[in-house]
Design a protein around this motif. Structure first.
Motif, PDB file in Angstrom:
ATOM      1  N   ASN A 181      -8.184 -11.072   9.736  1.00 53.34           N
ATOM      2  CA  ASN A 181      -8.972 -10.405   8.702  1.00 53.34           C
ATOM      3  C   ASN A 181     -10.354 -10.063   9.253  1.00 53.34           C
ATOM      4  N   GLN A 182     -10.771  -8.823   8.978  1.00 49.55           N
ATOM      5  CA  GLN A 182     -12.088  -8.383   9.427  1.00 49.55           C
ATOM      6  C   GLN A 182     -13.056  -8.397   8.255  1.00 49.55           C
ATOM      7  N   ALA A 183     -14.245  -8.758   8.539  1.00 48.89           N
ATOM      8  CA  ALA A 183     -15.273  -8.815   7.495  1.00 48.89           C
ATOM      9  C   ALA A 183     -15.610  -7.398   7.024  1.00 48.89           C
ATOM     10  N   PRO A 212     -12.431  -3.008   6.074  1.00 53.61           N
ATOM     11  CA  PRO A 212     -11.590  -2.381   7.116  1.00 53.61           C
ATOM     12  C   PRO A 212     -10.113  -2.376   6.752  1.00 53.61           C
ATOM     13  N   GLU A 213      -9.658  -3.379   5.972  1.00 50.68           N
ATOM     14  CA  GLU A 213      -8.247  -3.409   5.577  1.00 50.68           C
ATOM     15  C   GLU A 213      -7.983  -2.585   4.318  1.00 50.68           C
ATOM     16  N   GLY A 214      -8.999  -1.954   3.770  1.00 51.12           N
ATOM     17  CA  GLY A 214      -8.827  -1.120   2.588  1.00 51.12           C
ATOM     18  C   GLY A 214      -8.779  -1.883   1.286  1.00 51.12           C
ATOM     19  N   GLY A 215      -9.090  -3.168   1.292  1.00 50.24           N
ATOM     20  CA  GLY A 215      -9.057  -3.973   0.078  1.00 50.24           C
ATOM     21  C   GLY A 215     -10.301  -3.772  -0.772  1.00 50.24           C
ATOM     22  N   SER A 216     -10.234  -4.325  -1.985  1.00 49.56           N
ATOM     23  CA  SER A 216     -11.392  -4.266  -2.871  1.00 49.56           C
ATOM     24  C   SER A 216     -12.395  -5.355  -2.483  1.00 49.56           C
ATOM     25  N   LEU A 217     -13.622  -5.144  -2.869  1.00 51.19           N
ATOM     26  CA  LEU A 217     -14.699  -6.062  -2.514  1.00 51.19           C
ATOM     27  C   LEU A 217     -15.351  -6.616  -3.776  1.00 51.19           C
ATOM     28  N   ALA A 257     -11.151 -10.263   0.041  1.00 49.85           N
ATOM     29  CA  ALA A 257     -10.209 -11.223  -0.541  1.00 49.85           C
ATOM     30  C   ALA A 257     -10.010 -12.435   0.357  1.00 49.85           C
ATOM     31  N   GLY A 258     -10.249 -12.288   1.665  1.00 57.03           N
ATOM     32  CA  GLY A 258     -10.086 -13.403   2.594  1.00 57.03           C
ATOM     33  C   GLY A 258     -11.318 -14.273   2.711  1.00 57.03           C
ATOM     34  N   GLY A 259     -12.335 -13.971   1.947  1.00 55.47           N
ATOM     35  CA  GLY A 259     -13.538 -14.784   1.953  1.00 55.47           C
ATOM     36  C   GLY A 259     -14.578 -14.380   2.976  1.00 55.47           C
TER      37      GLY A 259
END
Length: 693
Positions: A181-183, A212-217, A257-259
């Motif tokens: 996971n990238q910050a 970078p993974e296209g997830g929500s923040l 989402a990965g913290g």
């Protein structure tokens, strides 16, 4: 004992001699066919011959005379021999397993093997390639661990207490670990903000951070000095509020989402209340849009911002992905977003004031074909032979993709009852023309198809009856009346029934009027100053209807509209002309004003605005000056009429019941729909009161 095996008993344990003599033993069976008995020294052997029961008698004699004898008997039951031990069985197959390198997956083998005798099982496991995957057992749990990418077969062996076993094999796929996971990253810096005490400025943080993974923040924000400025988050929008004059630093943290998280800081300057420059504000956000390739979305940037200082704003629109969408500039405030290829792009719109302060908002522009949608189901239709009904297809279908176009088709499942065809109307667009043919029922199916071939459908049940609906023979035009005025109509002159059915009448009106119906007589009474819609309905015995609608304009005194139309030569008019600052075209607006005394108009413009107001002084022919207010907010007409939208073209008619109404304010736009700046000019004109030359 079981049938077949021999059981041995040491008789010496059950007899003794008082003299310590060695004893001789003998044994006999009451039923040798069931159990045989023999003696060797002191050991009595009992043989189970067949299923049944017998009694075995054991005797003991001392050696000298063998005359003294002791005996005792015991029962023997011979059972059938137990069934032979059976090997374990596979109760359910272990499914193929997928595991990531350096990770394990566990399987409880008790759920996949079973011992027919109900005993416990011991397990073992081997891997066909321990360089790919290993297999380890702990109790009944199998742990398969991925070593390196590839495939292997794990074989599990279950063994019972008798040494019998069963094997079962299943496949294992080992995949490489996913990328770490990238910050989140900062996509653009939040500019320094200037805000006035007790005012707020908003920033959409989705335009400044990206995952970078296209997830929500998720966002958080802190202020270095909450006595100067506070920072609050709602979704992706940061609101910075000025508390007191000074400077503070706001730090925003974006967390995925990965913290993992990242942050950026920006300066905030809080100016005292009454300072000259305030940042623009976002008045409304832009909804996400979809488009097909080649579609163009017009974007009037000025609709989404305002400036507290009424400063002239400049606008900029950018795209996050030029391969998906690019932005074309049509004018300083109007842009077109063009769909290039399938995918998504973030479109960011920014407004900047002359002092460099900005506000921005963004939306997602997705390119790709989406099916049209049924926004509401078509209603049932009641018709009669020869009757035509029109279904406006835009009421039932919608196409959300910019640049897409719908084609329509329709069919009847019983054209002998109802026919249907698609026709185009210059105002209403495509319509389904439904014709009643003969009494009965038919279903009309209507389908909308976009350019990509995707469809949406709705149906309408058409009931054709012999009864024909009432008809409007004479409409009622818009009416003007004063409070307490009464207007009366004979509705039999306005409706008829082709079947000569007796009609009943009803009426409904808005707040400004009261309505009543007695038989065919309809009365309208002015209740209070204002404008209200009125609806009159004729209904036949079968419930079929026809209706007339019109507007009733009620004035506090005698209707100015009526006076004006009765004497058009004395109808006063103030004419204003405005033209784009860049010379592109011209527009016209007219203002009708009716006063009780002499009124004159004069031009008074300061910072592109003037004020309409003034009450005439007493005496004939004298009046205060009357001005016109010009601003960019919205149009508020004088007196009776009101328009909810900014006026930028056509004719503005304003009717005032008396001079007091002229103190209301009229607000006109500073830009037309194309974003061109407008200049307004008031032309002087003397206005006479009605009825006095």
């Amino acid at each position: 004992m079981d049938e077949g095996p021999t059981t041995t008993v040491d008789a010496a344990s059950y007899f003794s001699d008082p003299d310590g003599d060695e004893l001789d033993f003998g044994a006999s069976s009451s039923n040798p066919a069931v159990a045989g008995a023999s003696v060797s020294s002191s050991r009595v052997s009992i043989d189970g011959v067949t299923v049944g029961s017998a009694s075995v008698t054991v005797t003991a004699r001392d050696p000298p005379m063998r005359a003294a004898e002791g005996r005792q008997s015991f029962g023997v039951t011979v059972w059938p021999p137990p069934p032979p031990n059976q090997a374990p069985v596979v109760s359910s197959a272990v499914p193929a397993q997928t595991v990531t390198e350096n990770e394990s997956v566990s399987v409880d083998l008790d759920g996949h093997f079973r011992d027919p005798e109900g005993g416990s099982l011991d397990y073992g496991a081997t891997s066909s390639d321990e360089g790919v995957a290993t297999a380890d057992i702990s109790g009944s749990v199998l742990a398969v661990r991925g070593v390196s990418e590839g495939r292997a077969t794990v074989t599990v062996t279950a063994t019972d207490a008798g040494g019998l076993s069963a094997d079962h094999a299943f496949g294992v796929i080992v995949r490489p670990p996913p990328p770490p996971n990238q910050a989140p990253v900062v996509s653009s810096a939040v500019p320094a903000q200037t805000v006035t005490e007790n005012e707020s400025v908003s920033v959409d943080l989705d335009g400044h951070f990206r995952d970078p993974e296209g997830g929500s923040l998720d966002y958080g924000a802190t202020s270095s000095d909450e006595g100067v400025a506070t920072a609050d988050i709602s979704g992706s929008v940061l609101a910075v509020r000025g508390v007191s004059e000074g400077r503070a630093t706001v730090t925003v943290t974006a967390t995925d989402a990965g913290g993992l998280s990242t942050r950026q800081s920006f300066g905030v300057t809080v100016e005292p209340a009454g300072s000259t420059n305030q940042a623009p504000v976002v008045t409304s956000t832009i909804a996400d849009r979809t488009a097909i390739r080649g579609g163009e979305l017009p974007l009037q940037a000025y609709r989404y911002f305002s400036d507290p200082d009424d400063d002239e704003l400049s606008y900029r629109v950018g795209t996050s992905n030029l391969a998906v969408a690019f932005v074309r500039i049509a004018s300083p405030a109007v842009f077109y977003v063009t769909a290039v290829s399938d995918g998504e792009a973030e479109i960011r719109v920014e407004a900047k004031d002359p002092g460099g302060l900005t506000a921005s908002t963004s939306f997602t522009f997705a390119v790709g074909n989406n099916a049209p949608r049924v926004k509401t189901e078509a209603p049932a239709v009641t018709s009669s032979p020869g009757q035509t009904d029109w279904l406006v297809l835009s009421d039932y279908f919608e196409e959300t993709d910019v640049g897409d176009q719908l084609n329509f088709s329709a069919s009847s499942n019983n054209s002998g009852v109802a026919s249907v065809s698609i026709q185009f109307h210059a105002i209403y667009g495509y319509q389904a023309k439904v014709g009643g043919v003969t009494p009965g029922e038919a279903t009309i199916d209507m389908t909308a198809t976009d350019r990509g071939g995707l469809t949406a459908s709705t149906s309408s049940l058409v009931t054709v009856t012999a009864n024909r609906p009432p008809q409007v023979t004479q409409s009622i035009g818009n009416q003007s009346l004063a409070v307490n005025d009464t207007l009366t109509w004979d509705l039999s002159h306005h409706f008829s029934d082709p079947d000569n059915d007796a009609l009943t009448y009803t009426a409904a009106g808005g707040f400004a009027v009261t309505v009543s119906v007695s038989g065919a007589t309809f009365q309208l009474v002015g209740a209070t100053a204002g404008v209200s819609p009125v609806r009159v309905t004729a209904t036949d015995p079968a419930g079929r209807t026809a209706e007339i609608t019109f507007l009733a304009s009620v004035s506090a005194s005698q209707s100015i509209e009526g006076l004006a139309s009765s004497n058009p030569r004395r109808r006063p008019r103030i004419t204003l002309r405005h033209a784009p600052a860049d010379g592109g075209g011209s527009l016209r607006a007219g203002v009708d004003a009716f006063g009780a005394r002499w009124v004159r108009w004069t031009e008074a413009v300061a910072k592109d605005r003037a004020v309409l107001g003034g009450v005439p002084r007493s005496g004939h022919g004298r009046a205060d000056d009357v001005f016109l207010l010009v601003s960019a907010d919205r149009l508020v007409t004088l007196g009776l009429d009101e328009s909810p939208e900014p006026l930028d073209r056509g004719l503005l008619r304003v009717v005032a019941a008396d001079v007091e109404d002229l103190r209301d304010r009229a607000v006109l736009p500073r830009r037309d729909r194309r974003g061109h700046a407008l200049r307004w000019r008031v032309r002087r004109q003397r206005v006479h009161r009605l009825g006095e030359g």
